[in-house]
Design a protein around this motif. Structure first.
Motif, mmCIF file in Angstrom:
data_model
loop_
_atom_site.group_PDB
_atom_site.id
_atom_site.type_symbol
_atom_site.label_atom_id
_atom_site.label_comp_id
_atom_site.label_asym_id
_atom_site.label_seq_id
_atom_site.Cartn_x
_atom_site.Cartn_y
_atom_site.Cartn_z
ATOM 1 N N CYS A 147 0.956 -1.295 0.107
ATOM 2 C CA CYS A 147 0.173 -0.035 -0.009
ATOM 3 C C CYS A 147 0.866 1.255 -0.040
ATOM 4 O O CYS A 147 0.518 2.305 -0.729
ATOM 5 C CB CYS A 147 -0.789 0.054 1.203
ATOM 6 S SG CYS A 147 -2.031 -1.105 1.189
ATOM 7 N N THR A 164 -4.230 4.808 3.978
ATOM 8 C CA THR A 164 -5.116 4.423 5.042
ATOM 9 C C THR A 164 -5.272 2.927 5.328
ATOM 10 O O THR A 164 -5.289 2.526 6.189
ATOM 11 C CB THR A 164 -6.586 4.941 4.580
ATOM 12 O OG1 THR A 164 -6.638 6.560 4.557
ATOM 13 C CG2 THR A 164 -7.689 4.447 5.929
ATOM 14 N N PHE A 165 -5.133 2.350 4.133
ATOM 15 C CA PHE A 165 -5.246 0.916 3.980
ATOM 16 C C PHE A 165 -3.830 0.417 4.740
ATOM 17 O O PHE A 165 -3.939 -0.516 5.472
ATOM 18 C CB PHE A 165 -5.376 0.134 2.564
ATOM 19 C CG PHE A 165 -6.577 0.108 1.878
ATOM 20 C CD1 PHE A 165 -7.667 -0.234 2.643
ATOM 21 C CD2 PHE A 165 -6.545 0.705 0.780
ATOM 22 C CE1 PHE A 165 -8.994 0.210 1.961
ATOM 23 C CE2 PHE A 165 -7.788 0.629 0.195
ATOM 24 C CZ PHE A 165 -8.986 0.446 0.920
ATOM 25 N N ALA A 168 -4.308 0.774 8.536
ATOM 26 C CA ALA A 168 -4.950 -0.243 9.138
ATOM 27 C C ALA A 168 -4.285 -1.659 9.248
ATOM 28 O O ALA A 168 -4.413 -2.162 10.318
ATOM 29 C CB ALA A 168 -6.302 -0.401 8.283
ATOM 30 N N ALA A 169 -3.291 -1.815 8.393
ATOM 31 C CA ALA A 169 -2.611 -3.170 8.336
ATOM 32 C C ALA A 169 -1.549 -2.851 9.644
ATOM 33 O O ALA A 169 -1.442 -3.856 10.405
ATOM 34 C CB ALA A 169 -1.602 -3.338 7.044
ATOM 35 N N PHE A 171 -2.055 -1.070 12.353
ATOM 36 C CA PHE A 171 -2.705 -1.014 13.663
ATOM 37 C C PHE A 171 -2.934 -2.729 13.871
ATOM 38 O O PHE A 171 -2.995 -3.059 15.247
ATOM 39 C CB PHE A 171 -3.950 -0.430 13.553
ATOM 40 C CG PHE A 171 -3.974 1.137 13.875
ATOM 41 C CD1 PHE A 171 -3.365 1.602 15.012
ATOM 42 C CD2 PHE A 171 -4.105 2.123 12.915
ATOM 43 C CE1 PHE A 171 -3.337 2.763 15.692
ATOM 44 C CE2 PHE A 171 -3.937 3.553 13.229
ATOM 45 C CZ PHE A 171 -3.755 3.796 14.408
ATOM 46 N N PHE A 172 -3.207 -3.316 12.953
ATOM 47 C CA PHE A 172 -3.238 -4.986 13.128
ATOM 48 C C PHE A 172 -2.066 -5.504 13.587
ATOM 49 O O PHE A 172 -2.036 -6.243 14.681
ATOM 50 C CB PHE A 172 -3.650 -5.519 11.922
ATOM 51 C CG PHE A 172 -3.834 -7.041 12.078
ATOM 52 C CD1 PHE A 172 -4.993 -7.747 12.609
ATOM 53 C CD2 PHE A 172 -2.815 -7.889 11.584
ATOM 54 C CE1 PHE A 172 -4.908 -9.118 12.805
ATOM 55 C CE2 PHE A 172 -2.932 -9.375 11.801
ATOM 56 C CZ PHE A 172 -3.941 -9.770 12.232
ATOM 57 N N TYR A 175 -1.645 -4.550 16.864
ATOM 58 C CA TYR A 175 -2.369 -5.394 18.070
ATOM 59 C C TYR A 175 -2.182 -6.765 18.440
ATOM 60 O O TYR A 175 -2.033 -7.138 19.378
ATOM 61 C CB TYR A 175 -3.829 -5.482 17.437
ATOM 62 C CG TYR A 175 -4.928 -6.527 18.118
ATOM 63 C CD1 TYR A 175 -5.574 -6.159 19.220
ATOM 64 C CD2 TYR A 175 -4.872 -7.887 17.732
ATOM 65 C CE1 TYR A 175 -6.098 -7.210 19.942
ATOM 66 C CE2 TYR A 175 -5.681 -8.792 18.252
ATOM 67 C CZ TYR A 175 -6.373 -8.576 19.516
ATOM 68 O OH TYR A 175 -7.023 -9.396 20.032
#
Length: 308
Positions: A147, A164-165, A168-169, A171-172, A175
């Motif tokens: 991305c 943005t994509f 999101a990755a 943040f995963f 986590y």
């Protein structure tokens, strides 16, 4: 002419951007290249002082810094780049006012596609995370890098969709490190837990600075490519070289068995063949691969030509 002439030498190799690194940026890239190469040599030297069963993290770290060394050599030589139209020209900026096109180093993303999964692998192995979790976390990392590359090569505001994509990755990944991997590290305890906590916090903090660097350079065209080189270079030195030092120091007294990795020496494999498969010491396997004692062997029938 003396000094660094890489930019002049490679000026006619492919298209050149209006806004690109200067000699100062090239010098900095060569400096980081040298640091990565030196680190690779040191880590490999330390690896050969260890038993083969204890070289996993040394070899993995050397792979990371060696790939980064090649990548920085390419960028220092002003190679591995493409001119991309910028979204914002910013004519009043003293740094990027001449930018119709800006050079984007795709060599950097090739580097990250190889080295960042290896960095995550080191952390997840340290925490004793199961293989499915390792695979899905590395997949998220590769998605993040892809991305970032597509966004950097995009000339319109849609580049921020890819950013943005990628976030999101990221943040995963955060986590998985903060919750799942930390839980496994707590179960291991001892040095593996301390090493994971230290290196995990260090790497995660640095990785959240990369999207900021991307937004100021490839994204919004705010800073000059020389400043981009310094920003990314410092982050890579901290997340690869300093991280390597922290990780290897933390594993100096940790055996692979403590991490659930049953790595055997070559002579141990031979011992397993002779003892683990029912072959006792002093006995010889027959053609079928099984053994029998002398008392259980059947006598051979007499030869037809032999007399009684």
């Amino acid at each position: 002419m003396y000094g660094n002439q890489a930019i002049n030498t490679n000026r006619y190799v492919g298209q050149q951007a209006d806004l690109q690194i200067t000699r100062r940026g090239s010098d900095w890239y060569y400096t980081v290249c040298a640091l990565m190469g030196l680190t690779t040599l040191i880590v490999m030297g330390l690896a050969f002082r260890k038993p083969q069963t204890h070289r996993l993290f040394h070899y993995n770290t050397a792979a990371i810094t060696s790939v980064a060394c090649v990548s920085y050599f390419a960028m220092a030589s002003n190679l591995g780049q493409l001119p991309i139209l910028v979204q914002w020209i910013r004519p009043r900026s003293r740094w990027v006012h001449a930018a119709g096109t800006r050079e984007i180093f795709y060599a950097r993303y090739i580097d990250w596609a190889i080295t960042t999964p290896l960095l995550l692998l080191e952390l997840l192995l340290t925490a004793g995370v199961p293989t499915p979790t390792i695979l899905v976390t590395i997949f998220a990392d590769l998605l993040m890098i892809v991305c970032g590359l597509i966004g950097a090569l995009t000339q319109t505001r849609y580049k921020w969709g890819f950013w943005t994509f990628g976030m999101a990755a990221l943040f995963f990944i955060a986590y998985e490190l903060l919750f799942d991997a930390r839980r496994h590290a707590n179960m291991l305890g001892g040095d593996p837990k301390k090493t994971f906590m230290t290196c995990g916090a260090w790497l995660l903090l640095l990785w959240f600075l990369y999207p900021i660097a991307w937004g100021l350079s490839e994204g919004a065209n705010v800073i000059h490519p020389d400043s981009e080189a310094i920003f990314y270079g410092i982050l890579d030195v901290l997340s690869k070289i300093v991280f390597a030092g922290l990780l290897l120091w933390g594993h100096r007294k940790t055996s692979p068995r403590a991490l659930g990795r049953n790595i055997r020496e070559p002579d141990q494999n031979v011992e397993k063949y002779h003892h683990g498969n029912g072959v006792s010491e002093g006995a010889h396997p027959n053609m079928s691969g099984s053994t029998a004692g002398a008392a259980t062997q059947r006598p051979l029938p007499p030869h037809p030509n032999m007399s009684n």
